[in-house]
Design an enzyme around this catalytic site. Sequence first.
Site, PDB file in Angstrom:
ATOM      1  N   GLY A 104       1.294   2.259 -12.671  1.00 21.03           N
ATOM      2  CA  GLY A 104       1.475   0.968 -12.026  1.00 21.03           C
ATOM      3  C   GLY A 104       1.351   1.139 -10.531  1.00 21.03           C
ATOM      4  N   ASP A 107      -0.685  -8.473 -25.996  1.00 22.87           N
ATOM      5  CA  ASP A 107      -0.370  -8.102 -24.619  1.00 22.87           C
ATOM      6  C   ASP A 107      -1.577  -7.546 -23.860  1.00 22.87           C
ATOM      7  OD1 ASP A 107       2.219  -8.876 -25.005  1.00 22.87           O
ATOM      8  OD2 ASP A 107       3.023  -6.857 -25.256  1.00 22.87           O
ATOM      9  N   GLN A 160       1.750   0.685   7.250  1.00 21.69           N
ATOM     10  CA  GLN A 160       1.022   1.623   6.389  1.00 21.69           C
ATOM     11  C   GLN A 160      -0.336   1.030   6.028  1.00 21.69           C
ATOM     12  OE1 GLN A 160       3.867  -0.039   5.658  1.00 21.69           O
ATOM     13  NE2 GLN A 160       4.200  -0.270   3.459  1.00 21.69           N
ATOM     14  N   LYS A 177       3.713 -13.184  -4.046  1.00 16.49           N
ATOM     15  CA  LYS A 177       4.799 -13.527  -3.124  1.00 16.49           C
ATOM     16  C   LYS A 177       4.422 -14.695  -2.214  1.00 16.49           C
ATOM     17  CE  LYS A 177       6.990  -8.947  -2.897  1.00 16.49           C
ATOM     18  NZ  LYS A 177       7.371  -7.823  -2.001  1.00 16.49           N
ATOM     19  N   ALA A 200      -6.924   8.365  -6.099  1.00 14.16           N
ATOM     20  CA  ALA A 200      -6.770   8.877  -4.739  1.00 14.16           C
ATOM     21  C   ALA A 200      -5.402   9.498  -4.521  1.00 14.16           C
ATOM     22  CB  ALA A 200      -7.001   7.752  -3.732  1.00 14.16           C
ATOM     23  N   CYS A 201      -4.491   9.323  -5.478  1.00 11.40           N
ATOM     24  CA  CYS A 201      -3.176   9.967  -5.378  1.00 11.40           C
ATOM     25  C   CYS A 201      -3.262  11.485  -5.523  1.00 11.40           C
ATOM     26  CB  CYS A 201      -2.220   9.405  -6.426  1.00 11.40           C
ATOM     27  SG  CYS A 201      -1.662   7.709  -6.071  1.00 11.40           S
ATOM     28  N   ARG A 222      -4.170   5.774   3.909  1.00  4.87           N
ATOM     29  CA  ARG A 222      -5.138   6.306   2.934  1.00  4.87           C
ATOM     30  C   ARG A 222      -6.401   5.462   2.971  1.00  4.87           C
ATOM     31  NH1 ARG A 222      -2.751   6.561  -2.691  1.00  4.87           N
ATOM     32  NH2 ARG A 222      -1.927   8.574  -1.962  1.00  4.87           N
ATOM     33  N   ALA A 255      -0.324  -3.645  -4.542  1.00  7.62           N
ATOM     34  CA  ALA A 255      -0.078  -4.447  -3.341  1.00  7.62           C
ATOM     35  C   ALA A 255      -0.860  -5.764  -3.288  1.00  7.62           C
ATOM     36  CB  ALA A 255      -0.349  -3.614  -2.089  1.00  7.62           C
ATOM     37  N   TYR A 258       2.555  11.367 -10.668  1.00  9.99           N
ATOM     38  CA  TYR A 258       1.284  10.726 -11.001  1.00  9.99           C
ATOM     39  C   TYR A 258       0.092  11.503 -10.447  1.00  9.99           C
ATOM     40  CZ  TYR A 258      -2.268   7.019 -11.215  1.00  9.99           C
ATOM     41  OH  TYR A 258      -3.404   6.296 -11.470  1.00  9.99           O
TER      42      TYR A 258
END
Length: 329
Positions: free
Chosen positions: A79, A40, A220, A200, A119-120, A286, A193, A149
């Site tokens: 994630g 994996d 955003q 998608k 950056a969180c 951000r 994203a 997180y």
Amino acid sequence: MASELIVVAGGGGFIGAHLAKTLLEQGQRVRVVDKKPLGDWWQRHDQAENLVLDLQDRTACQQALDGAQVVYNLAADMGGMGFIENNKALCMLSVLINTHLLMAAKEHGLKRFFYASSACVYAADKQRDPNVTALKEADAYPAEPEDGYGWEKLFSERMCRHFREDFGITTRVARFHNVYGPYGTWKGGREKAPAAICRKVIEAKLSGKHEIEIWGDGHQTRSFMYIDDCLEGIQRIMGSEILVPLNLGSDELVSINQLVDIVEDIAGVKLKRSYNLKAPRGVNGRNSDNTLIKQELDWAPGTKLRAGLEKTYRWIYEQITTNAYCPQY
């Protein structure tokens, strides 16, 4: 340096696997450690010593760092925003990884320790407007990070600082801003994203159903850093004398709608958009303030988003159309 053993913790994941490859190409001795089964791992390098260990366990960290001089800690249970917002406890448990690695580094006498922060860690109050003022390093305090997180990352930064101050371990910290590129998660709920939008758009094009769902209202804003810039930044920061955490991210700010625009243009399609306002969306804005990294290193990430997305789109398209390489998380 080639005689030193370098450990890449989390080396079966996206960034860690790329870093291990880079170090091996530079002639380094590399041990790669990850808790996922070898099958994996996003990339597996036969030239490296590859170990399957759960680094939340202290004994595993002792084994991972035995005989090593340098460690890059990129291991975490994480994630994209969909995962982070719905798995806060799992994200917090990653504190065990960094804590036990620091303890093992102290006991084994390692020379240098790199920690991948995020950056969180930045205060939510400074990220409420899509037209955000770019975040400088000092904006992490007073502390109000992403719940779960972000708190784990901020706490682990402090652990690195205090192990440096109290025990003399040379620690370096980078705050990553949305890293993307090939050989990373693109489906299954942990994707970020850029990969999610590429997938998608590709699926909409191949299916003939020219529709796409976007999380949030699309206004955003974010910056996204291509993997090659991330790898160069990691090594520059690790080799520097900079004691404080540094932003490592692009300062090219785009809205999610603009991100979709770029991917649609790469794909040669135009899709009907629907907006899921109940889906996880994170902060409103951000961006990375790169003043300090330019000042200290005379360098900053420079890959344009369009250029990086073209490579990422092409790789994800191959995964979808050939189903040749799709490890699951």
